[in-house]
Design a protein around this motif. Structure first.
Motif, short mmCIF file in Angstrom:
data_model
loop_
_atom_site.label_atom_id
_atom_site.label_comp_id
_atom_site.label_asym_id
_atom_site.label_seq_id
_atom_site.Cartn_x
_atom_site.Cartn_y
_atom_site.Cartn_z
N ASP A 152 0.81 -1.21 0.00
CA ASP A 152 0.00 0.00 0.00
C ASP A 152 0.85 1.27 0.00
O ASP A 152 0.35 2.35 0.37
CB ASP A 152 -0.98 0.02 1.18
N GLY A 153 2.11 1.16 -0.41
CA GLY A 153 2.90 2.38 -0.53
C GLY A 153 4.36 2.21 -0.12
O GLY A 153 4.85 1.09 0.03
N ASP A 154 5.02 3.32 0.06
CA ASP A 154 6.44 3.38 0.40
C ASP A 154 6.59 3.42 1.92
O ASP A 154 5.94 4.23 2.60
CB ASP A 154 7.06 4.64 -0.22
N GLY A 155 7.45 2.55 2.44
CA GLY A 155 7.65 2.50 3.89
C GLY A 155 8.15 3.81 4.48
O GLY A 155 8.06 4.02 5.69
N ARG A 156 8.66 4.70 3.62
CA ARG A 156 9.09 6.01 4.11
C ARG A 156 7.93 6.77 4.76
O ARG A 156 8.13 7.53 5.70
CB ARG A 156 9.65 6.84 2.95
N SER A 157 6.73 6.56 4.24
CA SER A 157 5.58 7.27 4.80
C SER A 157 5.31 6.82 6.23
O SER A 157 4.90 7.62 7.08
CB SER A 157 4.34 7.06 3.93
N PHE A 158 5.54 5.52 6.49
CA PHE A 158 5.39 5.04 7.87
C PHE A 158 6.46 5.64 8.76
O PHE A 158 6.18 6.06 9.89
CB PHE A 158 5.47 3.52 7.94
N LEU A 159 7.71 5.68 8.26
CA LEU A 159 8.80 6.25 9.04
C LEU A 159 8.52 7.71 9.37
O LEU A 159 8.74 8.16 10.50
CB LEU A 159 10.11 6.10 8.27
#
Length: 221
Positions: free
Chosen positions: A56-63
């Motif tokens: 569901d996307g780039d893990g950068r957004s979680f970080l």
């Protein structure tokens, strides 16, 4: 310690989880960013292992979400991207370390230990209360200088108590920290582990006291 693993490759996730369990850690597994946000918003973790390319996307957004919440939980990124610019951007976003896939699991375990040592602010983060000591990275409890062999749950329970000797922990709080979301356990399990720890502590100047209606606390006798 309790870890959050964010990884959509189930084979890799199972392999990493098995390695962490061997070291006595508890692991919650999220396959998507939204699941990871739910876990991190509702639970407490000592370390996060984060994949970047997720369904569901780039893990950068979680970080970014995690650091925006002013959380200092250490994060090790697991990424297939090896370019220097990618690594720099991850560190700038708040990652504590990164590993490029494919990686050696023994090296991952070593990186985890190193990050945890740094997070404790010491190369030898030994905690002592009375004549009882605990090394959280080595996972070693000592009573009057003598090593005591603990089972994994007992070890993690003692770690929680000795890290906050003046804090009273409710049974629910201890359940949340000792077990994954997927495990169906009752608060009676905590009583069993408390009883075992009390036996180990009998020769020492430290005990675990019960505060009726509130929970348990580590106390000098």
């Amino acid at each position: 310690m309790k870890f959050l693993l964010v990884e959509d490759n189930l084979d890799l996730a199972n392999a990493v989880t098995s390695r962490m369990l061997m070291d006595g850690h508890v692991v919650d597994h999220a396959e998507k960013i939204e699941d990871a946000k739910l876990f991190s918003d509702t639970g407490e973790y000592d370390l996060i292992l984060l994949d970047i390319m997720l369904p569901d996307g780039d893990g950068r957004s979680f970080l970014e979400h995690h650091r925006a919440k002013k959380r200092d939980t250490p994060v090790i990124v697991l990424t297939a991207r090896s370019q220097v610019s990618d690594r720099i951007s991850l560190l700038d976003l708040g990652a504590d370390d990164y590993m490029t896939k494919p990686f050696d699991h023994a090296e991952l375990q070593a990186r985890v230990r190193a990050v945890l040592r740094r997070n404790h602010g010491s190369s030898q983060p030994v905690i002592s209360v009375g004549d009882v000591s605990f090394d959280p990275v080595a996972g070693q409890m000592r009573v009057k200088g003598t090593p005591v062999k603990l089972r994994n749950r007992e070890l993690r329970l003692f770690e929680l108590l000795i890290n906050a000797p003046n804090q009273i922990f409710s049974k629910q709080k201890l359940c949340d920290r000792l077990f994954t979301f997927d495990e169906d356990v009752s608060e009676n399990a905590i009583e069993v582990y408390i009883g075992r720890l009390r036996k180990h502590l009998e020769p020492s100047s430290v005990t675990i006291t019960t505060h009726r209606g509130l929970g348990y606390k580590l106390d000098p006798r």
